[in-house]
Design an enzyme around this catalytic site. Structure first.
Site, PDB file in Angstrom:
ATOM      1  N   TYR A   1      -6.567  -3.073  13.072  1.00  0.00           N
ATOM      2  CA  TYR A   1      -7.406  -1.973  12.567  1.00  0.00           C
ATOM      3  C   TYR A   1      -8.876  -2.152  12.944  1.00  0.00           C
ATOM      4  O   TYR A   1      -9.742  -1.745  12.173  1.00  0.00           O
ATOM      5  CB  TYR A   1      -7.240  -1.864  11.042  1.00  0.00           C
TER       6      TYR A   1
ATOM      7  N   ASP B   1       0.823  -1.209   0.000  1.00  0.00           N
ATOM      8  CA  ASP B   1       0.000   0.000   0.000  1.00  0.00           C
ATOM      9  C   ASP B   1       0.864   1.269   0.000  1.00  0.00           C
ATOM     10  O   ASP B   1       0.714   2.117   0.859  1.00  0.00           O
ATOM     11  CB  ASP B   1      -0.886  -0.074   1.264  1.00  0.00           C
TER      12      ASP B   1
ATOM     13  N   GLU C   1       3.501  -8.190   7.575  1.00  0.00           N
ATOM     14  CA  GLU C   1       2.205  -8.821   7.284  1.00  0.00           C
ATOM     15  C   GLU C   1       2.302  -9.964   6.291  1.00  0.00           C
ATOM     16  O   GLU C   1       1.455 -10.124   5.405  1.00  0.00           O
ATOM     17  CB  GLU C   1       1.203  -7.770   6.808  1.00  0.00           C
TER      18      GLU C   1
ATOM     19  N   GLU D   1       1.119  -1.385  14.200  1.00  0.00           N
ATOM     20  CA  GLU D   1       0.267  -0.483  13.397  1.00  0.00           C
ATOM     21  C   GLU D   1      -1.109  -0.438  14.028  1.00  0.00           C
ATOM     22  O   GLU D   1      -1.678  -1.487  14.377  1.00  0.00           O
ATOM     23  CB  GLU D   1       0.111  -0.984  11.954  1.00  0.00           C
TER      24      GLU D   1
HETATM   25  C1  GCB Z   1      -1.334  -2.346   6.832  1.00  0.00           C
HETATM   26  C2  GCB Z   1      -0.041  -2.266   6.093  1.00  0.00           C
HETATM   27  C3  GCB Z   1       0.279  -0.861   5.647  1.00  0.00           C
HETATM   28  C4  GCB Z   1      -0.972  -0.184   5.124  1.00  0.00           C
HETATM   29  C5  GCB Z   1      -1.998  -0.111   6.246  1.00  0.00           C
HETATM   30  C6  GCB Z   1      -3.317   0.522   5.811  1.00  0.00           C
HETATM   31  O1  GCB Z   1      -1.589  -3.263   7.536  1.00  0.00           O
HETATM   32  O2  GCB Z   1       1.032  -2.815   6.796  1.00  0.00           O
HETATM   33  O3  GCB Z   1       1.277  -0.909   4.667  1.00  0.00           O
HETATM   34  O4  GCB Z   1      -0.724   1.085   4.599  1.00  0.00           O
HETATM   35  O5  GCB Z   1      -2.272  -1.409   6.683  1.00  0.00           O
HETATM   36  O6  GCB Z   1      -3.467   1.727   5.938  1.00  0.00           O
HETATM   37  O7  GCB Z   1      -4.157  -0.195   5.317  1.00  0.00           O
END
Ligand code: GCB
Length: 601
Positions: free
Chosen positions: A474, A163, A419, A510
């Site tokens: 997330y 991403d 990941e 993250e």
């Molecule tokens: C993740 C990735 C990261 C993305 C992020 C997102 O898990 O490691 O590279 O940018 O999520 O914002 O979705």
């Protein structure tokens, strides 16, 4: 490989500046042998910079394949007794280097340096044409991986599984540098301390076996006092009243290595200086210790990303970013998702910032995109996807990362993949040799990878290989959107599950929500700055209730550019700062927690 430096025996001619540039239309570079010609100055690019956003031309920005950089350079005539090398701090992703008509070197891997000795090709005082062809192609033989498809109109289209935008070119510095015929080739240090005595074990590798020469190593403290003076290629420096390198309180000694003549110690054959910090890192039970004290990580997953220059290194942006991190109370960051420019680590060393150093192994997980859109994914580990060739490249990426960054006190852990599909068949076979190699190359630092939410504790198959659990989560964004109560419960339950299954420290590597700067709402509205703030506050409540948590890295420090998709609005907007480095409301949430309340203390 040591970074070039100016010393009493070494010189540098920087080759940064404006280079002529051409896009090579054919997939095969050999077709028109561009390096045998002078490339016109019609297109020019700055070095260092990614080339993609320099031009106002989608064809260049989205070009798949080779581009060619060219400039003239001169070897100073004063270098007649020296050896001299071309050094590239990075070329993303594959480079072929030509001096006049000669092919001199190829390198794969877009974020680590490479060099070639051109002493036997160009004479001192001679001008030469330097051509560097750089390809941005990503395949299952590269790290990160990708796929190239040929479209109906013959155009080639690059897709990849990570991403961030596939910025390419010469994004870091290029040098011509000199060193003596017999030189210091590499330096390996490990540090320790007992009470107030510092111990520095060093090995000085030389280009040739030493005959008639000796190695002298001195350690100079910050008051310019010599605190150690020893002989030999391999030894231990013992330093009384040691000043340790501490997070937030760096102290650096200068290790001055010299090759000296055995008959006359005043004759210095080569001299190289390395700033070193004396500190220890270890994982004990569920704690991450620096100098024997529990360390709590506050900070970010970052990116090298800025307007116009893309991933081009720039000291002004770098230092400003460090000041913003200091302002907000960040004591650390992860070099997501690739090794950064060496200047970044040097600055972190100098200012006591802690770094988790990551390879470019991102996107080795075909389940993510499929999972988000609800379709069944092909296997990640198979002959057609992550295979032996991918693993071979991945092993080399680890070798180059550790070789480059091994002496930085700021680097406290290696992150060998982001990941990766750690719950899929084949993951263990793929990962085990990588972990083994990392530990062989550096037995002194813990090793981790970041785990993605689909790889739940009861499904994943590799965590026992690692020292620290790094989780990217997330809840409240990619699931439970707008329902922070539900997200809070799921998050806490999951973290407790990991804690019970593995008595290891956990870093949330993250967590974050997109926010469009300027969008506000009193309700839990996605993309608003307020939702991003409440999202983070919810995560913090949970972290404070789970004992094994030893760190929180918000995704991301700043908004960054990526490919267009319906989940992205002109890039990924999970930044706490905008791409221009202006704070969003959530910056205050973090500053209050990290700086004012002093969570990390
Ligand atoms: C993740 C990735 C990261 C993305 C992020 C997102 O898990 O490691 O590279 O940018 O999520 O914002 O979705």
């Amino acid at each position: 490989m040591l970074k070039p430096q100016v010393s009493s025996t070494r010189q540098i001619c920087p080759l940064d500046g404006i280079w002529n540039f051409a896009v090579h239309k054919e997939p095969d570079l050999e077709d028109d042998k561009l390096w045998t010609q002078t490339i016109s100055s019609q297109l020019q690019v700055p070095v260092p910079s990614s080339y993609n956003d320099i031009f106002v031309d989608a064809k260049i920005r989205d070009h798949v394949g080779w581009v060619v950089y060219q400039r003239d350079a001169i070897v100073p005539h004063t270098w007649s007794l020296e050896r001299y090398c071309l050094r590239f701090d990075a070329a993303t992703h594959v480079a072929r280097v030509y001096v006049n008509e000669h092919f001199v070197l190829a390198h794969s891997g877009g974020y680590t340096p490479f060099e070639c000795d051109i002493t036997d090709i160009v004479k001192p005082g001679q001008r030469f044409r330097l051509t560097v062809a750089v390809s941005n192609e990503l395949t299952w033989e590269s790290i990160p991986p990708g796929k190239i498809e040929v479209m109906a109109n013959g155009d080639r289209k690059q897709t990849y599984y990570h991403d961030f935008f596939n910025y390419a070119g010469l994004a870091r510095s290029v040098y011509l540098y000199s060193k003596p015929q017999i030189s210091i080739q590499d330096i390996f240090i490990t540090t320790n301390f007992q009470e107030n005595t510092g111990l520095v074990d060093y090995v000085i590798e030389t280009s040739h076996p030493l005959e008639g020469a000796d190695v002298r190593v001195r350690l100079i403290d910050e008051n310019e006092q010599c605190v150690y003076d020893g002989r030999g290629q391999k030894s231990r420096a013992v330093i009384g009243n040691v000043r340790l390198w501490q997070p937030g309180g760096a102290y650096l000694y200068q290790l001055r290595a010299e090759l000296i003549s055995s008959s006359d110690p005043n004759t210095v054959i080569d001299s190289y200086e390395l700033p070193i910090g004396i500190r220890t890192v270890e994982v004990v039970g569920n704690r991450f210790l620096i100098n024997g004290n529990p360390f709590y990580f506050t900070g970010f997953g970052k990116h090298e990303d800025s307007l116009i220059r893309g991933k081009g290194h720039d000291n002004a942006t770098m230092i400003h970013d460090f000041h913003l991190m200091d302002w907000i109370g960040a004591n650390s960051f992860r070099t997501a998702h690739y090794p950064y420019a060496e200047e970044v680590y040097e600055f972190a060393d100098r200012h006591g910032i802690v770094v988790i150093d990551e390879t470019a192994a991102v996107g080795i997980n075909l389940g993510i995109i499929a999972g988000v859109f609800g379709f069944k994914a092909p296997p990640t580990f198979s002959a057609e996807s992550a295979n032996e060739k991918t693993q071979h490249t991945h092993l080399q990426a680890i070798r180059e990362l550790v070789s480059r960054d091994k002496n930085h006190p700021s680097v406290v852990m290696w992150c060998i993949a982001n990941e990766i599909a750690s719950a899929e068949a084949g993951a263990r076979e793929y990962m085990e040799p990588l972990v083994k190699l990392t530990r062989e190359l550096d037995p002194t630092r813990p090793v981790c990878f970041t785990n993605m939410a689909f790889s739940k504790v009861d499904k994943e198959v590799v965590t026992d290989l690692f020292d620290v659990l790094c989780l990217n989560r997330y809840y409240g964004w990619y699931s439970q959107m707008g329902d922070l109560d539900a997200a809070e419960q799921i998050l806490e339950k999951e973290l407790r599950g990991w804690q019970e299954a593995h008595d290891k420290p956990i870093i949330i590597a993250e967590y974050g929500a997109d926010a469009h700067a300027g969008l506000h709402s009193v309700l839990d509205v996605a993309w608003s700055e307020d939702y991003q703030s409440r999202f983070l506050a919810m995560y913090h409540r949970v972290f404070d209730r789970v004992d094994n948590i030893v760190g929180e890295h918000v995704w991301n420090f700043a908004d960054f550019h990526c490919t267009s998709s319906m989940t992205r609005v002109d890039g990924n907007k999970k930044g706490i700062f905008t791409r221009e480095r202006r704070p969003k409301a959530a910056a205050q949430v973090l500053r209050r927690r990290w700086k004012e309340d002093g969570i990390a203390a």
